[in-house]
Design a protein around this motif. Structure first.
Motif, PDB file in Angstrom:
ATOM      1  N   GLN A 195       0.825  -1.205   0.000  1.00 42.29           N
ATOM      2  CA  GLN A 195       0.000   0.000   0.000  1.00 42.29           C
ATOM      3  C   GLN A 195       0.857   1.252   0.000  1.00 42.29           C
ATOM      4  N   ILE A 215       2.154   2.213  -3.420  1.00 41.83           N
ATOM      5  CA  ILE A 215       1.143   2.851  -4.254  1.00 41.83           C
ATOM      6  C   ILE A 215       0.866   4.268  -3.768  1.00 41.83           C
ATOM      7  N   ILE A 261       1.129   7.919  -5.612  1.00 37.08           N
ATOM      8  CA  ILE A 261      -0.007   8.811  -5.830  1.00 37.08           C
ATOM      9  C   ILE A 261       0.261  10.197  -5.270  1.00 37.08           C
ATOM     10  N   ASP A 299      -4.084  -2.598  -3.608  1.00 38.05           N
ATOM     11  CA  ASP A 299      -3.699  -1.495  -4.489  1.00 38.05           C
ATOM     12  C   ASP A 299      -4.894  -0.987  -5.296  1.00 38.05           C
ATOM     13  N   TYR A 300      -5.864  -1.840  -5.590  1.00 41.44           N
ATOM     14  CA  TYR A 300      -7.017  -1.405  -6.369  1.00 41.44           C
ATOM     15  C   TYR A 300      -7.758  -0.292  -5.671  1.00 41.44           C
ATOM     16  N   THR A 356      -5.414   2.875  -6.068  1.00 46.51           N
ATOM     17  CA  THR A 356      -5.306   3.282  -7.471  1.00 46.51           C
ATOM     18  C   THR A 356      -6.678   3.584  -8.048  1.00 46.51           C
ATOM     19  N   PHE A 391      -7.175   7.047  -7.322  1.00 44.65           N
ATOM     20  CA  PHE A 391      -6.264   7.867  -8.120  1.00 44.65           C
ATOM     21  C   PHE A 391      -6.788   7.994  -9.548  1.00 44.65           C
ATOM     22  N   ASP A 392      -7.306   6.895 -10.093  1.00 39.39           N
ATOM     23  CA  ASP A 392      -7.882   6.952 -11.441  1.00 39.39           C
ATOM     24  C   ASP A 392      -9.043   7.930 -11.480  1.00 39.39           C
ATOM     25  N   ARG A 419      -7.684  11.419 -11.501  1.00 42.37           N
ATOM     26  CA  ARG A 419      -7.098  11.811 -12.789  1.00 42.37           C
ATOM     27  C   ARG A 419      -8.169  12.049 -13.834  1.00 42.37           C
TER      28      ARG A 419
END
Lengths: 573, 89
Positions: free
Chosen positions: A371, A374, A378, A499-500, A503, A506-507, A510
């Motif tokens: 974690q 990641i 980020i 991580d999903y 992330t 984060f996706d 973005r």
């Protein structure tokens, strides 16, 4: 000579592992003493044509047990038949070793003494007269410098001379064995104290200096960050995820499954969105494995060099407010690698209260390397202040919860007594063995649980329950945390695949679906979540279902609560 | 040279002392400390007090809780004359 087993015993940091490796040469196995959590390393050696089992025990200070390690070692010694004991001693600390020798003699156990580390002893003006000692002890005594391989060749030939010399030593009751040991040393060891006793080297003094120690600590942290964060989480993961899995394994697996088991069910189960291979294995092997491996290497280096106890000295005061002491630094730092393994390591803490506090703090506030890797990536893309807030909140909660638990829970806080061995160059063999044994544990214990988590996700998705759970969580996510309802999905998956979660957010950031504040709130909440399903299972294993349930039932609502407050503070200022 | 008894917390850094004894509060720890060589009569030096209490007993370095500083008692060692002092007479 009727010997079926050779058992190595001795104080900590005397070189038992080096001598064990020399004797057994080939790969050794690590297993727990039955019914305990104490790990014993076993190998084989051939003496006079016969294969003999060699067992390495944890470092002890006495056969009157003060810890699980000592209890297991004593039990092993007393119950082994046809066993010869190889006691390894530190030449400059012979008083401590001979106190153990006395106990071996009292128990009528056949043994031989290896006086190791004579190089360090001579550097301090200490010289051991092996012949005199052998005459007094009446067991074989060999001097060695194991890391230089000096003297080791004398061990095996003399094993046959090991004998039990039951001695009811006149005028010495068991409580006075230390005085006996002291007298032995006075007779057989010369200590040239003409110069002042060797003081600590400059480096050793700096590692525990009030100011210098912090500088050293910062340096060590930076090195670990570069190795684990940049190389492990960056370079190695990229390679594994893209080149190995992305280009080779996943496509091959999909092709294989579609050709051998051409049914939608198998496709989804094994190589689909929540497929065991495409998601479960790729996560466990491509992402977590490189990070955890680099962390284990770094950790083993800190262990073997002797730096870890010095780290404990630096943080001892800090930990006291939480009812812990410097010893807890071991599981806490290990938690930055893998919280599940760290939860297992809480066994070294002396009181149950401490073990509970550390388990809770690990699950709540210590992000594991997967974690952390990641998250750091980020935060690199977010404004600097977000990282400061995240760090402040996590650390604040760690101390707050620790402090509160210390006040609420009944029980003792252990006394802080920690040996500081000299700083030494880490031995490649030792570091390799320790790292390999931790990796082996990870593959056997943690990896299957990642697959289990993926399977659960697959089932939930197949039964359309995933959307049901997300809908149920939406009000909480939207009103309390100020996040869009899609965030519920990321939270749910984040528990089963670390991580999903991060992330996923984060996706969303973005893509413009999350503001900076919202992203920050989401990352704080997911950091506070219990790390992963493997950790929950370990909590159950260590403390039982009741305790684990209570902790989990506290952590998740608390994480949302903190997120809610953070959201409120940030939105209104 | 008379033997003064001082608590560990009052000892001079780097000076050599001998362990004299322990306060009753330490009883539970005695066996554990003995395993590290901390027994009455053993040679001891205090290396530092911050951030933790660090002592050296014979050739073993130990970090301890600061509180123990008031629960361990030391006596000053009779200094053995060094070679050059003996020659000087």
């Amino acid at each position: 000579m009727n010997m079926k087993r050779l058992i190595l015993v001795g104080n900590s940091n005397v070189g038992k592992s080096v001598i064990f490796n020399f004797l057994t040469q080939t790969y050794a196995t690590v297993s727990n003493y039955p019914g305990t959590t104490v790990a014993l390393t076993k190998g084989k050696i051939v003496v006079e044509g016969k294969s003999i089992e060699v067992v390495d025990t944890p470092g002890i200070n006495s056969l009157i047990p003060q810890s699980d390690d000592e209890r297991v070692t004593r039990d092993l010694l007393l119950e082994s038949s046809a066993a010869v004991i190889l006691q390894i001693a530190d030449a400059k600390n012979l008083e401590r070793a001979l106190a153990i020798s006395h106990q071996l003699k009292e128990q009528n156990l056949p043994f031989m003494l290896v006086v190791n580390m004579n190089d360090e002893a001579i550097a301090r003006g200490i010289e051991v007269d092996a012949e005199a000692l052998e005459k007094e002890l009446r067991v074989p005594v060999i001097k060695t410098v194991a890391i230089r391989k000096e003297g080791l060749e004398k061990i095996i030939p003399r094993l046959g001379e090991a004998r039990a010399e039951k001695e009811t030593i006149r005028d010495v009751e068991s409580g006075l064995r230390h005085q006996w040991a002291q007298k032995m040393v006075e007779g057989c060891v010369s200590k040239n104290c003409r110069e002042k006793n060797r003081s600590q080297t400059l480096l050793e003094r700096w590692t525990i200096h009030p100011v210098g120690g912090l500088v050293v600590l910062a340096g060590v942290l930076e090195l670990v960050y570069l190795f684990v964060g940049k190389f492990g989480a960056g370079t190695a993961v990229d390679f594994m995820e893209n080149k190995i899995f992305g280009n080779t394994i996943s496509p091959a697996a999909i092709w294989l499954v579609d050709h051998l088991l051409p049914f939608t069910f198998f496709h989804n189960l094994l190589v689909g969105e929540y497929g065991l291979i495409t998601m479960g294995l790729s996560y466990g092997i491509a992402i977590v494995f490189p990070i955890v491996t680099t962390f284990f290497i770094a950790f083993s280096l800190m262990e073997d060099s002797g730096y870890l106890p010095r780290l404990a000295v630096m943080v001892n005061k800090l930990f006291k407010g939480m009812g812990l002491n410097g010893k807890a630094v071991l599981p806490m730092v290990l938690g930055l690698g893998c919280d599940t393994m760290a939860t297992m390591t809480t066994r070294i803490l002396e009181t149950r209260k401490q073990r509970l506090i550390v388990t809770m703090l690990l699950a709540l506030a210590v992000p594991c390397s997967a974690q952390l890797g990641i998250l750091l990536g980020i935060f690199g893309s977010l404004p600097m202040w977000t990282f400061g807030v995240w760090l402040g909140v996590i650390i604040g909660i760690m101390f707050g919860v620790g402090f509160t638990m210390n006040k609420i829970l009944p029980g003792e806080n252990g006394a802080f007594v920690m040996e500081l061995p000299p700083l030494r160059w880490p031995q490649a063999g030792n570091v390799l063995k320790k790292t390999l044994s931790r990796i082996e544990w990870y593959v056997k214990e943690a990896l299957p649980l990642f697959l289990l988590g993926t399977l659960i996700l697959f089932i939930l998705d197949a039964l359309k329950l995933l959307t049901v759970i997300q809908r149920a969580a939406e009000p909480l996510v939207v009103s309390l945390l100020g996040l869009p309802k899609e965030a519920a999905n990321a939270f749910l998956i984040g528990f089963l695949r670390r991580d999903y979660g991060a992330t996923g957010f984060f996706d969303m950031y973005r893509d413009g679906n999350l503001s900076v504040i919202q992203t920050l709130v989401a990352l704080v909440v997911i950091t506070l979540f219990v790390p992963c399903i493997a950790n929950v299972f370990m909590m159950i294993k260590e403390h039982g279902r009741g305790v684990a349930l209570k902790m989990v039932c506290f952590i998740f609502p608390f994480a949302f609560f903190v997120g809610g407050i953070l959201n409120w503070i940030l939105q209104t200022h | 040279m008379e033997n003064k008894i001082v608590a560990l917390s009052q000892a001079n850094l780097q000076d050599e002392y001998q362990i004299f004894g322990f306060a009753p509060e330490m009883t539970a720890l005695l066996e554990k400390l003995a395993g590290f060589g901390m027994i009455p009569g053993a040679r001891l030096q205090v290396l530092q007090r911050r951030p933790s209490l660090v002592i050296k007993v014979l050739e073993t370095e130990l970090a301890l809780d600061r509180e123990m500083g008031s629960q361990v008692f030391l006596q000053t060692r009779r200094r053995e004359k060094s070679g050059s002092e003996q020659r000087a007479g």
